[in-house]
Design a protein around this motif. Structure first.
Motif, PDB file in Angstrom:
ATOM      1  N   ARG A 188       0.761  -0.984  -0.092  1.00 55.90           N
ATOM      2  CA  ARG A 188      -0.062   0.264   0.123  1.00 55.90           C
ATOM      3  C   ARG A 188       0.877   1.511  -0.113  1.00 55.90           C
ATOM      4  NH1 ARG A 188      -5.574   0.610   3.779  1.00 55.90           N
ATOM      5  NH2 ARG A 188      -6.691   2.418   2.638  1.00 55.90           N
ATOM      6  N   LEU A 189       0.533   2.334  -0.451  1.00 60.20           N
ATOM      7  CA  LEU A 189       1.560   3.532  -0.662  1.00 60.20           C
ATOM      8  C   LEU A 189       1.623   4.299   1.070  1.00 60.20           C
ATOM      9  CD1 LEU A 189      -0.952   5.671  -2.998  1.00 60.20           C
ATOM     10  CD2 LEU A 189       1.782   4.555  -4.004  1.00 60.20           C
ATOM     11  N   SER A 190       2.567   4.607   0.771  1.00 58.41           N
ATOM     12  CA  SER A 190       3.039   5.201   2.129  1.00 58.41           C
ATOM     13  C   SER A 190       2.852   6.639   2.461  1.00 58.41           C
ATOM     14  CB  SER A 190       4.171   4.506   2.577  1.00 58.41           C
ATOM     15  OG  SER A 190       5.436   4.965   1.500  1.00 58.41           O
ATOM     16  N   ARG A 191       3.463   7.054   2.966  1.00 60.32           N
ATOM     17  CA  ARG A 191       3.410   8.356   3.401  1.00 60.32           C
ATOM     18  C   ARG A 191       4.646   8.978   2.493  1.00 60.32           C
ATOM     19  NH1 ARG A 191       2.590  10.781   9.791  1.00 60.32           N
ATOM     20  NH2 ARG A 191       1.049   9.616  10.296  1.00 60.32           N
ATOM     21  N   LYS A 192       5.624   8.284   2.039  1.00 55.26           N
ATOM     22  CA  LYS A 192       7.148   8.942   1.572  1.00 55.26           C
ATOM     23  C   LYS A 192       7.019   8.694   0.245  1.00 55.26           C
ATOM     24  CE  LYS A 192      10.526   8.312   6.107  1.00 55.26           C
ATOM     25  NZ  LYS A 192      11.243   8.715   6.283  1.00 55.26           N
ATOM     26  N   THR A 193       6.233   7.818   0.141  1.00 52.58           N
ATOM     27  CA  THR A 193       6.200   8.205  -1.589  1.00 52.58           C
ATOM     28  C   THR A 193       6.085   9.237  -2.297  1.00 52.58           C
ATOM     29  OG1 THR A 193       4.401   5.657  -0.918  1.00 52.58           O
ATOM     30  CG2 THR A 193       4.458   6.162  -3.250  1.00 52.58           C
ATOM     31  N   PRO A 194       6.407   9.513  -3.414  1.00 58.39           N
ATOM     32  CA  PRO A 194       6.471  10.706  -4.404  1.00 58.39           C
ATOM     33  C   PRO A 194       5.222  10.243  -5.440  1.00 58.39           C
ATOM     34  CG  PRO A 194       7.557   7.977  -5.569  1.00 58.39           C
ATOM     35  CD  PRO A 194       7.141   7.613  -4.144  1.00 58.39           C
ATOM     36  N   ARG A 195       5.274  12.032  -5.546  1.00 58.40           N
ATOM     37  CA  ARG A 195       3.739  11.942  -6.356  1.00 58.40           C
ATOM     38  C   ARG A 195       3.961  11.408  -7.396  1.00 58.40           C
ATOM     39  NH1 ARG A 195       3.472  17.832  -7.615  1.00 58.40           N
ATOM     40  NH2 ARG A 195       3.728  18.630  -5.613  1.00 58.40           N
ATOM     41  N   GLY A 196       2.200  11.270  -7.745  1.00 61.86           N
ATOM     42  CA  GLY A 196       2.131  10.558  -8.921  1.00 61.86           C
ATOM     43  C   GLY A 196       2.099   9.049  -8.966  1.00 61.86           C
ATOM     44  N   THR A 197       2.958   8.058  -7.668  1.00 55.95           N
ATOM     45  CA  THR A 197       2.222   7.037  -7.678  1.00 55.95           C
ATOM     46  C   THR A 197       1.258   6.829  -7.096  1.00 55.95           C
ATOM     47  OG1 THR A 197       4.347   7.175  -6.359  1.00 55.95           O
ATOM     48  CG2 THR A 197       3.266   4.504  -6.383  1.00 55.95           C
ATOM     49  N   MET A 198       0.884   4.935  -7.530  1.00 54.81           N
ATOM     50  CA  MET A 198      -0.901   4.794  -7.797  1.00 54.81           C
ATOM     51  C   MET A 198      -0.237   3.615  -7.352  1.00 54.81           C
ATOM     52  SD  MET A 198      -2.382   4.469 -11.439  1.00 54.81           S
ATOM     53  CE  MET A 198      -3.866   2.694 -11.095  1.00 54.81           C
ATOM     54  N   ARG A 199      -1.653   2.831  -6.602  1.00 54.19           N
ATOM     55  CA  ARG A 199      -2.005   1.245  -6.718  1.00 54.19           C
ATOM     56  C   ARG A 199      -3.009   1.024  -6.780  1.00 54.19           C
ATOM     57  NH1 ARG A 199       2.978   1.872  -6.049  1.00 54.19           N
ATOM     58  NH2 ARG A 199       4.208   0.860  -4.817  1.00 54.19           N
ATOM     59  N   TRP A 200      -3.399   0.159  -6.894  1.00 53.73           N
ATOM     60  CA  TRP A 200      -4.921  -0.608  -7.213  1.00 53.73           C
ATOM     61  C   TRP A 200      -5.758  -2.016  -6.452  1.00 53.73           C
ATOM     62  CZ3 TRP A 200      -5.554  -4.625 -10.961  1.00 53.73           C
ATOM     63  CH2 TRP A 200      -4.661  -5.207 -11.640  1.00 53.73           C
ATOM     64  N   ILE A 201      -6.573  -2.333  -6.294  1.00 56.66           N
ATOM     65  CA  ILE A 201      -6.842  -4.013  -6.829  1.00 56.66           C
ATOM     66  C   ILE A 201      -8.669  -3.567  -7.021  1.00 56.66           C
ATOM     67  CG2 ILE A 201      -8.030  -5.665  -4.412  1.00 56.66           C
ATOM     68  CD1 ILE A 201      -6.118  -3.904  -2.693  1.00 56.66           C
ATOM     69  N   ARG A 202      -8.877  -5.108  -7.552  1.00 60.39           N
ATOM     70  CA  ARG A 202     -10.155  -5.241  -9.070  1.00 60.39           C
ATOM     71  C   ARG A 202     -10.294  -6.395  -7.737  1.00 60.39           C
ATOM     72  NH1 ARG A 202     -12.782  -3.387 -12.302  1.00 60.39           N
ATOM     73  NH2 ARG A 202     -11.278  -2.191 -13.512  1.00 60.39           N
ATOM     74  N   GLU A 203     -11.719  -6.184  -7.338  1.00 58.32           N
ATOM     75  CA  GLU A 203     -12.393  -7.578  -6.734  1.00 58.32           C
ATOM     76  C   GLU A 203     -13.723  -7.874  -7.625  1.00 58.32           C
ATOM     77  OE1 GLU A 203     -15.336  -7.546  -2.970  1.00 58.32           O
ATOM     78  OE2 GLU A 203     -14.137  -6.246  -2.573  1.00 58.32           O
ATOM     79  N   ASP A 204     -13.608  -8.383  -8.482  1.00 54.23           N
ATOM     80  CA  ASP A 204     -14.665  -8.939  -9.656  1.00 54.23           C
ATOM     81  C   ASP A 204     -15.050  -7.270 -10.558  1.00 54.23           C
ATOM     82  OD1 ASP A 204     -15.140 -10.962  -7.868  1.00 54.23           O
ATOM     83  OD2 ASP A 204     -16.937 -10.499  -6.663  1.00 54.23           O
ATOM     84  N   LYS A 205     -16.105  -6.349 -10.440  1.00 58.84           N
ATOM     85  CA  LYS A 205     -16.204  -5.708 -11.637  1.00 58.84           C
ATOM     86  C   LYS A 205     -16.074  -4.241 -10.581  1.00 58.84           C
ATOM     87  CE  LYS A 205     -20.070  -7.901 -13.399  1.00 58.84           C
ATOM     88  NZ  LYS A 205     -20.962  -8.145 -12.843  1.00 58.84           N
ATOM     89  N   LEU A 206     -15.557  -4.081  -9.379  1.00 60.27           N
ATOM     90  CA  LEU A 206     -15.105  -3.213  -8.432  1.00 60.27           C
ATOM     91  C   LEU A 206     -13.488  -2.843  -8.624  1.00 60.27           C
ATOM     92  CD1 LEU A 206     -18.273  -2.542  -7.415  1.00 60.27           C
ATOM     93  CD2 LEU A 206     -17.059  -3.113  -5.096  1.00 60.27           C
ATOM     94  N   LEU A 207     -13.324  -1.672  -8.616  1.00 57.57           N
ATOM     95  CA  LEU A 207     -11.937  -0.918  -9.223  1.00 57.57           C
ATOM     96  C   LEU A 207     -11.777   0.217  -7.742  1.00 57.57           C
ATOM     97  CD1 LEU A 207      -9.179  -0.885 -10.445  1.00 57.57           C
ATOM     98  CD2 LEU A 207      -9.998   0.651 -11.134  1.00 57.57           C
ATOM     99  N   PHE A 208     -10.133  -0.753  -7.187  1.00 53.22           N
ATOM    100  CA  PHE A 208     -10.049   0.519  -5.933  1.00 53.22           C
ATOM    101  C   PHE A 208      -8.586   0.978  -6.288  1.00 53.22           C
ATOM    102  CE2 PHE A 208     -12.956  -2.572  -3.505  1.00 53.22           C
ATOM    103  CZ  PHE A 208     -14.005  -1.826  -3.284  1.00 53.22           C
TER     104      PHE A 208
END
Length: 629
Positions: free
Chosen positions: A394-414
């Motif tokens: 998962r993203l942390s506080r020191k992650t640089p700007r523009g970084t992304m993470r994602w999880i797909r659960e069936d038809k739902l995207l987080f």
């Protein structure tokens, strides 16, 4: 029904207390404490059902009677993600939701699947639902939402209420239909020309505007403002007697106008594919009514409305007034039920894209909307039930700007995305995790303010483009409500309904002009022309309303003519003799403009229903009937 009032009545009726009464009082005390938490969360833009664990309202070791501990409990639940998960980041077994993803967060380099595409199939062709080849004036567009029949009804109820009201004086001056139109024109005028005090509009000074004094006296304006009424006073008294019961109608004093304008908004326009739902505040300082306060709103207190608007043009298609927690089911949460109440797939169709803010977004809602073949997208609270609680990658506080993470659960995207110092969490049912989009951002600490391209998820870009189309600061009556401060809650709601009517009328004007490839009026020009038409049109000449497509009739039962109003006298004369009659028992009040000479007269022909002068030196009565014979 207001449960607090019914509770109080119930306690008072059981003054001969016993053990059973004491138990009931204890239960009601706990219920009241729970309701206060729900109200506080609602004010903060949170949902009591979706942002709190369903198991255990209070920990047993805490004191339920302490107001301080009550607030601490609420804040602790909202600030800690572990309120919906155990210490290891796993989903709680009692959160009421199943299927929360436990897989790790993916990076932007990892490929996402293409979401299922739904066909856009609206029930009607999107856009204005009026005759495409007819000409409309600003007044005719406005009359689609405020038809003549409704205005006449308001005049009748205002006169009855004004005659009964003690604070308007012993002798009530009869209000005519023309008076009401002039009053509405001046209310709209105050939104264009702003003074610091209401009396400044009538002040005799070279620096004060001269228009209001030429239209109506200050005393008459204030009299109408204080006595404006929309329902039968006898029915109001009957409804008031039902307070504390399920039969009590909280919106009774505004219900006829409220229902008619809601139906008119849906009758004359059909939304395009992108739509949004948002809450609005009607500013007021009344004594009673369903008042709410929302954090981060420009108006501190007022009445809350939930509205469905078109993202393309900002047209308000449907809305409803929040009547309080006692009138709303708490099984799924207010945010869930508000969206479901407005998203009528039978009226809209399928394939719509709904954009909502974090108050509404929840996995349960988005899944149920997808079952209706409606896509949804919006920011989501990380503490919202159903949001992935896995912290792996998962993203942390020191992650640089523009970084992304994602999880797909069936038809739902987080999606989580780092922008500046904060993280943005989004949920969607129709976006891919990453489409290669970028956004420009300034380099922090750079004196030259250099712009760089920063990766951004497609869901964030799409959401930013489609929200914010409806700006409440554009509403025309806001300044007037600040000056006048209506004492009655239903009058405050009426002015917001007037806002909706004026804004929707202007949007229809723009869309119709674009369809005809004509130049549309500016918003200011449209409102100015509307004010002048409300001032200049006679009562009888106003009967010709805007032409309407016969397949989409207005919400009211009154029929609309297909031709614009004409200045020539064309009354429908019935068979039989013409008889003059005084409008009122006192000829000095209730006068109307003569159809021929436009002077005020107390006489009307009962056969033609036309006001005419009937004097030795100004015999318009006989001249008129000679013309039509």
């Amino acid at each position: 029904m207001d449960p607090e009032k019914s509770t109080e009545n119930g306690v008072e009726d059981r003054t001969g207390s016993n053990d059973e009464d004491t138990a009931i009082c204890d239960q009601e005390s706990v219920a009241s404490s729970v309701d206060s938490i729900a109200e506080d969360m609602f004010i903060d833009g949170l949902d009591f059902v979706l942002d709190l664990p369903s198991s255990g309202i209070y920990p047993p070791e805490e004191d339920c009677d302490s107001k301080t501990s009550l607030q601490q409990r609420k804040r602790s639940r909202l600030s800690s993600p572990s309120s919906t998960a155990d210490g290891g980041g796993r989903e709680s077994k009692n959160d009421g939701f199943s299927g929360v993803s436990t897989e790790r967060w993916h990076s932007s380099e990892e490929a996402d699947v293409e979401p299922l595409k739904l066909d856009f199939s609206p029930v009607q062709e999107p856009g204005p639902q009026i005759l495409p080849h007819s000409s409309y004036s600003p007044l005719q567009f406005f009359q689609l939402f405020f038809p003549e029949k409704m205005l006449q009804s308001i005049v009748g109820h205002t006169n009855v209420y004004g005659a009964k009201c003690k604070d308007v004086g012993d002798q009530w001056l009869y209000v005519t239909l023309k008076d009401l139109k002039l009053y509405i024109a001046l209310v709209i005028y105050t939104g264009l020309v702003k003074c610091s005090l209401l009396t400044d509009y009538w002040r005799e000074s070279q620096f004060s505007p001269s228009f209001p004094a030429k239209v109506m006296s200050y005393q008459k304006f204030v009299t109408i403002a204080n006595s404006l009424h929309f329902t039968n006073t006898n029915e109001d008294e009957e409804n008031d007697s039902k307070k504390g019961t399920a039969a009590y109608e909280r919106l009774g004093k505004i219900l006829p106008v409220y229902q008619l304008i809601r139906e008119a908004c849906k009758s004359y326009f059909h939304p395009f594919q992108n739509i949004t739902i948002d809450e609005r505040i009607v500013a007021a300082q009344p004594r009673t009514g369903p008042e709410q306060r929302i954090e981060n709103k420009s108006t501190d207190r007022g009445y809350k409305l939930f509205a469905l608007s078109d993202c393309t043009c900002g047209y308000t298609w449907d809305f409803f007034i929040y009547e309080g927690k006692s009138c709303t089911s708490q099984s799924e949460g207010l945010s869930y039920e508000s969206v479901m109440a407005l998203m009528d797939e039978n009226m809209l169709g399928s394939g719509y894209k709904l954009f909502v803010d974090k108050f509404y977004t929840s996995p349960r809602l988005f899944r149920d909307l997808l079952c209706k073949k409606i896509w949804a997208c919006g920011p989501v609270l990380p503490t919202r039930k159903g949001f992935p609680q896995n912290s792996v990658n998962r993203l942390s506080r020191k992650t640089p700007r523009g970084t992304m993470r994602w999880i797909r659960e069936d038809k739902l995207l987080f999606v989580e995305w780092k922008d500046r110092a904060e993280k943005v969490q989004m949920c969607s049912t129709f976006h891919k995790a990453n489409d290669g989009d970028t956004v420009q951002r300034k380099v922090k600490g750079d004196p030259h303010r250099t712009l760089v391209e920063v990766p951004v998820p497609a869901v964030v870009m799409d959401y930013s483009r489609n929200v914010g189309t409806v700006d409440p600061s554009n509403f025309i009556t806001g300044h007037y409500r600040v000056l006048h401060k209506p004492k009655k809650w239903y009058q405050c709601v009426f002015y917001h309904l007037l806002d909706i009517a004026v804004e929707n009328a202007f949007i229809l004007h723009e869309l119709v002009a674009k369809r005809k490839k004509q130049k549309a009026l500016t918003r200011k020009g449209f409102v100015e022309k509307l004010i002048l038409e409300l001032r200049d049109k006679d009562d009888e000449n106003m009967s010709g309303s805007a032409p309407v497509d016969s397949t989409h009739p207005p919400a009211s039962s009154s029929s609309s003519t297909s031709t614009p109003c004409s200045a020539s006298p064309e009354p429908s004369v019935t068979e039989g003799s013409h008889k003059p009659k005084y409008l009122m028992s006192d000829s000095t009040v209730g006068r109307r403009k003569c159809r021929l000479c436009h002077q005020e007269t107390p006489i009307i022909c009962v056969t033609c229903e036309v006001p005419l002068c009937f004097q030795p030196k100004r015999d318009c009565y006989n001249s008129w009937h000679e013309q039509i014979d």
